[in-house]
Design an enzyme around this catalytic site. Structure first.
Site, PDB file in Angstrom:
ATOM      1  CG  ASP A 122      -0.991  10.634  -9.305  1.00  0.00           C
ATOM      2  OD1 ASP A 122      -0.818  10.184  -8.116  1.00  0.00           O
ATOM      3  OD2 ASP A 122      -2.046  10.134  -9.763  1.00  0.00           O
ATOM      4  CG  ASN A 130      -2.917  -1.796 -10.358  1.00  0.00           C
ATOM      5  OD1 ASN A 130      -2.287  -2.253 -10.999  1.00  0.00           O
ATOM      6  ND2 ASN A 130      -2.811  -1.061  -9.360  1.00  0.00           N
ATOM      7  CG  ASP A 139       3.533  -4.389  -9.998  1.00  0.00           C
ATOM      8  OD1 ASP A 139       2.921  -3.259  -9.186  1.00  0.00           O
ATOM      9  OD2 ASP A 139       3.757  -5.661  -9.170  1.00  0.00           O
ATOM     10  CD  GLU A 165      -1.788   6.096  -7.667  1.00  0.00           C
ATOM     11  OE1 GLU A 165      -2.653   6.386  -7.653  1.00  0.00           O
ATOM     12  OE2 GLU A 165      -1.279   5.002  -7.037  1.00  0.00           O
TER      13      GLU A 165
END
Length: 270
Positions: A122, A130, A139, A165
């Site tokens: 993770d 973000n 991204d 993620e």
């Protein structure tokens, strides 16, 4: 007819003429009738004139059938290739190019998925990335992490993006100590990544990793849940670390990564 050997056409014609003469003569003889030259001439001319045209028509028909069969085989091959491409696209995560969650679990179902070691990864504090830098940077971060995972896992591992993620790597042929080295290599590679952001800013990355080794009688979901528990432990104990292996396995993995890093540094200075 032009595409067929003349000898084949001539052979069939001669056979037809011979058969016609023999049948005519036999019937006339059986009836006690004389075999007239005119009768024989008709028996000769009919097949001699008709047979070549019929044979030519049959040759053209056979060639057309063969052409249609070749077209059908080519269309079938193209359809099969298109199906394979679509199946491959459907099994891949569009953003990272790794396998997607559905393909990963389908693979595990087909192959048992309980041999070797499963890693769950993770990206740490991804929501903050973000929120602070936008989804374009987020991204890019996911793509960079996926590339690091793919390089470390190699051809012997199956890597997938199984969540926003979250990633998974199945290493079916590796013992826990070797899998621990790959997990540590992934963690170290991601730690070294720097993703460009706005105004010449770069975003550091790290991942937390949980590992679980297969055991007799365990299902794939047992393996997945154990790896997930170890991932939670890695998150809870500070992130940017690997959990799920023995102390000696983790120590050996860190030493292997340190040796690789040292060798790469010496090579760059040479």
């Amino acid at each position: 007819m032009m595409n067929r050997p003349w000898t084949e056409t001539a052979g069939y014609t001669i056979a037809a003429v011979a058969a016609s003469l023999a049948i005519t003569a036999t019937i006339r003889w059986a009836l006690g009738a004389p075999v007239w030259s005119g009768t024989l001439a008709i028996a000769f001319l009919c097949p001699a004139l008709i047979a070549p045209s019929l044979i030519a028509w049959d040759f053209r028909r056979q060639e057309r059938v063969r052409g249609l069969m070749a077209e059908l085989e080519a269309a079938h091959a193209a359809l099969r290739s298109a199906y394979d491409r679509l199946a491959e696209q459907a099994s891949r995560d569009e953003l990272t190019g790794l396998f997607n969650r559905a393909a990963f679990f389908a693979y595990a179902e087909r192959h048992g998925g309980t041999a070797g070691v499963l890693l769950l990864l993770d990206v740490d504090r991804f929501k903050a990335i973000n929120d602070s830098h936008g989804h374009v940077v987020g991204d890019a971060a996911l793509r960079a992490v996926a590339e690091a995972i793919g390089q470390a896992a190699g051809s012997g591992g199956l890597a997938a993006r199984v969540g926003g993620e979250e990633f998974a790597v199945h290493l079916p042929d590796l013992a826990p100590d070797a899998a621990a080295s790959i997990a540590e290599r992934i963690r170290d590679s991601v730690r070294r990544l720097r993703v460009p952001a706005a105004a010449e800013e770069v975003v550091p990355l790290s991942v937390s990793i949980g590992g679980a080794a297969g055991r007799p009688g365990a299902s794939f979901m047992d393996l997945y849940q154990e790896a997930d528990r170890q991932l939670y432990r890695a998150k809870h104990e500070g992130r940017n670390q690997v959990q799920g292996f023995t102390e000696s396995e983790e120590r050996g993995a860190r030493e292997d990564v340190a040796d690789l890093a040292g060798g790469a540094e010496l090579a760059s200075k040479a």
